[in-house]
Design a protein around this motif. Structure first.
Motif, PDB file in Angstrom:
ATOM      1  N   ASN A 278       0.842  -1.201   0.000  1.00 55.21           N
ATOM      2  CA  ASN A 278       0.000   0.000   0.000  1.00 55.21           C
ATOM      3  C   ASN A 278       0.875   1.249   0.000  1.00 55.21           C
ATOM      4  O   ASN A 278       1.869   1.326   0.737  1.00 55.21           O
ATOM      5  CB  ASN A 278      -0.885   0.057   1.246  1.00 55.21           C
ATOM      6  CG  ASN A 278      -1.772  -1.162   1.390  1.00 55.21           C
ATOM      7  OD1 ASN A 278      -2.386  -1.617   0.441  1.00 55.21           O
ATOM      8  ND2 ASN A 278      -1.834  -1.704   2.604  1.00 55.21           N
TER       9      ASN A 278
ATOM     10  N   ARG B 262      -2.815   0.285  -4.123  1.00 55.13           N
ATOM     11  CA  ARG B 262      -2.626  -1.029  -3.501  1.00 55.13           C
ATOM     12  C   ARG B 262      -2.397  -2.058  -4.595  1.00 55.13           C
ATOM     13  O   ARG B 262      -3.215  -2.206  -5.508  1.00 55.13           O
ATOM     14  CB  ARG B 262      -3.833  -1.430  -2.666  1.00 55.13           C
ATOM     15  CG  ARG B 262      -3.753  -2.879  -2.147  1.00 55.13           C
ATOM     16  CD  ARG B 262      -4.954  -3.229  -1.293  1.00 55.13           C
ATOM     17  NE  ARG B 262      -4.942  -2.460  -0.049  1.00 55.13           N
ATOM     18  CZ  ARG B 262      -5.989  -2.352   0.763  1.00 55.13           C
ATOM     19  NH1 ARG B 262      -7.135  -2.943   0.453  1.00 55.13           N
ATOM     20  NH2 ARG B 262      -5.891  -1.653   1.867  1.00 55.13           N
TER      21      ARG B 262
ATOM     22  N   ASP C 140      -5.406  -3.584  -7.083  1.00 55.97           N
ATOM     23  CA  ASP C 140      -6.599  -3.614  -6.251  1.00 55.97           C
ATOM     24  C   ASP C 140      -7.149  -2.214  -6.006  1.00 55.97           C
ATOM     25  O   ASP C 140      -8.363  -2.012  -5.982  1.00 55.97           O
ATOM     26  CB  ASP C 140      -6.271  -4.296  -4.923  1.00 55.97           C
ATOM     27  CG  ASP C 140      -7.494  -4.479  -4.045  1.00 55.97           C
ATOM     28  OD1 ASP C 140      -8.405  -5.216  -4.459  1.00 55.97           O
ATOM     29  OD2 ASP C 140      -7.542  -3.867  -2.962  1.00 55.97           O
ATOM     30  N   LYS C 141      -6.260  -1.248  -5.801  1.00 55.71           N
ATOM     31  CA  LYS C 141      -6.681   0.138  -5.598  1.00 55.71           C
ATOM     32  C   LYS C 141      -5.729   1.068  -6.339  1.00 55.71           C
ATOM     33  O   LYS C 141      -4.513   0.826  -6.369  1.00 55.71           O
ATOM     34  CB  LYS C 141      -6.679   0.510  -4.106  1.00 55.71           C
ATOM     35  CG  LYS C 141      -7.564  -0.350  -3.226  1.00 55.71           C
ATOM     36  CD  LYS C 141      -9.021  -0.029  -3.390  1.00 55.71           C
ATOM     37  CE  LYS C 141      -9.879  -0.781  -2.376  1.00 55.71           C
ATOM     38  NZ  LYS C 141      -9.864  -2.246  -2.560  1.00 55.71           N
TER      39      LYS C 141
ATOM     40  N   PHE D 139      -6.602   5.184  -6.688  1.00 57.36           N
ATOM     41  CA  PHE D 139      -7.583   6.255  -6.801  1.00 57.36           C
ATOM     42  C   PHE D 139      -7.047   7.556  -6.220  1.00 57.36           C
ATOM     43  O   PHE D 139      -6.102   7.580  -5.425  1.00 57.36           O
ATOM     44  CB  PHE D 139      -8.897   5.874  -6.114  1.00 57.36           C
ATOM     45  CG  PHE D 139      -8.806   5.604  -4.636  1.00 57.36           C
ATOM     46  CD1 PHE D 139      -8.807   6.638  -3.704  1.00 57.36           C
ATOM     47  CD2 PHE D 139      -8.725   4.294  -4.158  1.00 57.36           C
ATOM     48  CE1 PHE D 139      -8.731   6.390  -2.343  1.00 57.36           C
ATOM     49  CE2 PHE D 139      -8.651   4.037  -2.797  1.00 57.36           C
ATOM     50  CZ  PHE D 139      -8.642   5.088  -1.885  1.00 57.36           C
TER      51      PHE D 139
ATOM     52  N   THR E 275     -13.893  11.164  -5.678  1.00 56.32           N
ATOM     53  CA  THR E 275     -13.069   9.960  -5.730  1.00 56.32           C
ATOM     54  C   THR E 275     -13.058   9.464  -7.168  1.00 56.32           C
ATOM     55  O   THR E 275     -14.117   9.289  -7.773  1.00 56.32           O
ATOM     56  CB  THR E 275     -13.615   8.855  -4.820  1.00 56.32           C
ATOM     57  OG1 THR E 275     -13.693   9.320  -3.476  1.00 56.32           O
ATOM     58  CG2 THR E 275     -12.730   7.619  -4.872  1.00 56.32           C
TER      59      THR E 275
ATOM     60  N   ARG F 105      -9.566   3.367  -9.323  1.00 52.71           N
ATOM     61  CA  ARG F 105      -9.942   1.982  -9.013  1.00 52.71           C
ATOM     62  C   ARG F 105     -10.088   1.859  -7.503  1.00 52.71           C
ATOM     63  O   ARG F 105      -9.131   2.061  -6.748  1.00 52.71           O
ATOM     64  CB  ARG F 105      -8.891   1.021  -9.546  1.00 52.71           C
ATOM     65  CG  ARG F 105      -9.274  -0.452  -9.443  1.00 52.71           C
ATOM     66  CD  ARG F 105      -8.482  -1.273 -10.448  1.00 52.71           C
ATOM     67  NE  ARG F 105      -8.695  -2.694 -10.312  1.00 52.71           N
ATOM     68  CZ  ARG F 105      -9.739  -3.351 -10.810  1.00 52.71           C
ATOM     69  NH1 ARG F 105     -10.674  -2.672 -11.448  1.00 52.71           N
ATOM     70  NH2 ARG F 105      -9.856  -4.654 -10.677  1.00 52.71           N
ATOM     71  N   ALA F 106     -11.315   1.529  -7.076  1.00 54.51           N
ATOM     72  CA  ALA F 106     -11.611   1.523  -5.650  1.00 54.51           C
ATOM     73  C   ALA F 106     -12.735   0.535  -5.382  1.00 54.51           C
ATOM     74  O   ALA F 106     -13.303  -0.063  -6.308  1.00 54.51           O
ATOM     75  CB  ALA F 106     -11.994   2.927  -5.182  1.00 54.51           C
ATOM     76  N   SER F 107     -13.090   0.367  -4.123  1.00 54.69           N
ATOM     77  CA  SER F 107     -14.233  -0.469  -3.757  1.00 54.69           C
ATOM     78  C   SER F 107     -15.526   0.217  -4.180  1.00 54.69           C
ATOM     79  O   SER F 107     -15.653   1.440  -4.096  1.00 54.69           O
ATOM     80  CB  SER F 107     -14.247  -0.711  -2.245  1.00 54.69           C
ATOM     81  OG  SER F 107     -13.086  -1.384  -1.831  1.00 54.69           O
TER      82      SER F 107
ATOM     83  N   SER G  42     -12.698  -4.110  -6.113  1.00 55.05           N
ATOM     84  CA  SER G  42     -11.925  -3.426  -7.143  1.00 55.05           C
ATOM     85  C   SER G  42     -12.799  -3.168  -8.360  1.00 55.05           C
ATOM     86  O   SER G  42     -13.188  -4.104  -9.064  1.00 55.05           O
ATOM     87  CB  SER G  42     -10.711  -4.271  -7.561  1.00 55.05           C
ATOM     88  OG  SER G  42      -9.889  -4.564  -6.462  1.00 55.05           O
TER      89      SER G  42
END
Length: 547
Positions: free
Chosen positions: A92, A109, A151-152, A154, A161, A164-166, A189
């Motif tokens: 991270n 991430r 995975d992240k 952003f 925001t 790439r995020a949740s 993701s």
């Protein structure tokens, strides 16, 4: 001699004096200042200033090992793995800068993993969304998988925001689970652009535009494209079969109401409209509450009437199939329970959707991004998860209804020992008449089409295709943290899934029954076996270090 020695010493002293005077007149080059790393306390522990900037950075990560055990029901056709292994690495990077508009943040991430063993360890879901690649060796095919994921990645600024995020739709998202076995939405993701407004008194609202690729379950296709292309020998169909997913539709009907032409619809969905997500959230010291809503477009391509005009004469082609819009709503509640023990938390969540199965998460355990799946090796039948079924009689997409409910409770026995109990239930119900419409072309003897059987025949009533199903699972874990940021734990999950009504052919005890004739033969010789449900149990151990 004394005179010579005195002369030499005097000359040396004079030379040294002159040299010193000249050196003092020359400019002196100073050493470059050293940039020391400084602690940044503005955003919490672990942040430091990037030298030469006013940006604070935190570097963190994770190392994880997992072992899983799950008994298969059969050893044939690639089944038979009892064990599974996984090693995972996570890095991270969290960079923050204070501006006149608030904090400017960038978060990255990266994850990489090696997975082996039974399906829920090597995860076909990850293959289907290109997060992983499988081994091709004779002993490794379908059992060994290397995984890599952004995975992240952003940026957050002034309420926005982007990256790439949740998914903002998600709430509980398997927070207390090792295996992520409960039925609930959890898209960690996806690509999105969102704005969050703080409304005061703990309320916030978010509007998010999200990538539909990570919320798709395929439109049902009955075609075995390879078989159809090979048997029909039609070059147009061969191209069509390789690049698209064909589903048959009738092109028209004669005066007697009988179909007189058949074409193939391309049911692969394109990225046309983004998914739109809206969220209202409430946060207080006692916990949180959230209501989420989403709209999800389902679309198909065009009819390729030249690919296969099998029967009658072609009265002309139908127009393009109209898109349909799936939707889902979800409500979640998180309650902090410090009066039981510090850190204790209860989650409650429920979701309902039409044409949006990934938003209700009904395929979370069995496997997503596929029209039928099971997490059980050698399962007696599979569940079907298609968000929509193309009706061959009217060329319309008919949406599938799904719902799920989840409860999860985390309890701390002491500061180093905690456990979780969780459970969920979900159902999948296809549109009324969807199976019957698929049976309408059963008698056409078109090569490569899955035979659903003549309507109300015994084979139609017993096969697994597009059957309404349910699933529930329960599980628990125990995790010991002897030192900070180290978890050593074990978890067990039990799931049962079955058809909502009737029975299905047991593919284990009566394999290869794919037609009415084969079913009749099995019934006649006493080898026909049927079931109503199947179950699976998996235990998984984990060692994890965060830093």
């Amino acid at each position: 001699m004394k005179l010579l020695k005195s002369s030499l010493l005097g000359s040396a002293a004079a030379l040294a004096a002159v040299t010193g005077t000249q050196a003092a007149d020359l400019p002196v080059k100073k050493a470059a200042p050293i940039e020391y790393v400084r602690v940044c306390s503005t955003y919490g522990a672990g942040f430091f200033y990037i030298p030469g900037t006013d940006t604070c950075l935190r570097l963190s990560g994770r190392a994880r090992f997992e072992y899983g055990y799950q008994a298969p029901l059969a050893r044939s056709q690639g089944n038979g793995d009892y064990s599974g292994y996984r090693g995972l690495a996570r890095i991270n990077l969290d960079a923050r800068t204070q501006t006149a508009y608030g904090t400017l943040r960038a978060f990255v991430r990266l994850e990489a993993a090696s997975r082996t063993g039974f399906p829920t360890m090597h995860s076909g879901t990850q293959n289907r969304i290109a997060n992983a690649f499988p081994a091709l060796g004779v002993d490794g095919f379908g059992r060994v998988q290397q995984y890599f994921n952004t995975d992240k990645a952003f940026v957050q600024f002034a309420g926005f925001t982007a990256g790439r995020a949740s998914s903002f739709f998600d709430f509980y998202a398997h927070d207390f689970e090792i295996q992520a076995g409960t039925l609930g939405s959890d898209v960690a993701s996806t690509n999105l652009a969102a704005y969050t407004a703080t409304l005061g008194n703990g309320f916030s609202a978010t509007v998010s535009m999200e990538d539909p690729s990570f919320r798709r379950t395929p439109v049902y296709s009955p075609a075995n494209v390879a078989a159809a292309a090979a048997v029909l020998g039609n070059s147009s169909l061969q191209t069509f079969a390789v690049t698209q997913s064909p589903a048959p539709v009738f092109l028209g009907f004669n005066a007697a109401g009988l179909p007189v032409g058949l074409g193939f619809e391309d049911t692969i969905q394109r990225n046309r409209m983004p998914d739109f997500v809206g969220v209202l959230r409430y946060d207080q010291p006692w916990g949180s509450a959230q209501i989420s809503g989403a709209v999800h477009e389902i679309n198909v391509g065009t009819i390729n009437s030249a690919a296969a005009q099998i029967i009658g004469t072609n009265p002309g082609t139908l127009g393009r199939t109209s898109s349909e819009y799936g939707w889902a709503v979800q409500g979640g509640l998180k309650i902090n329970l410090p009066f039981i023990a510090p850190g204790d938390t209860l989650y409650l969540q429920g979701a309902y959707g039409e044409g949006a199965g990934m938003y209700t998460g009904v395929s979370a355990w069995a496997g997503s991004y596929i029209q039928s799946a099971t997490s059980l090796q050698g399962a007696p039948f599979q569940q079907f998860f298609s968000d929509a079924v193309l009706n061959p009689l009217n060329n319309r997409l008919e949406l599938t209804q799904t719902f799920s409910v989840v409860a999860s409770f985390l309890h701390y026995w002491n500061p180093t020992l905690r456990s979780a109990l969780f459970g969920s239930y979900g159902e999948v119900a296809f549109a009324p008449g969807a199976r019957a419409a698929q049976a309408s072309y059963n008698g056409l003897a078109i090569a490569g089409l899955t035979n659903i059987g003549a309507f109300n025949s015994s084979y139609y009533n017993l096969n697994q295709i597009l059957r309404d199903t349910y699933a529930f699972n329960v599980g628990g874990s125990l995790i010991w943290s002897p030192v900070k940021d180290l978890d050593i734990g074990v978890e067990g999950v039990y799931q049962n899934y079955g058809v909502q009504s009737g029975r299905v052919i047991d593919a284990n005890r009566s394999p290869g029954i794919t037609s009415q004739a084969l079913l009749n033969a099995a019934a006649a010789n006493g080898t026909l076996r049927t079931v109503t449900n199947a179950d699976v149990f998996q235990v998984r151990a984990r060692v994890q270090r965060d830093f």
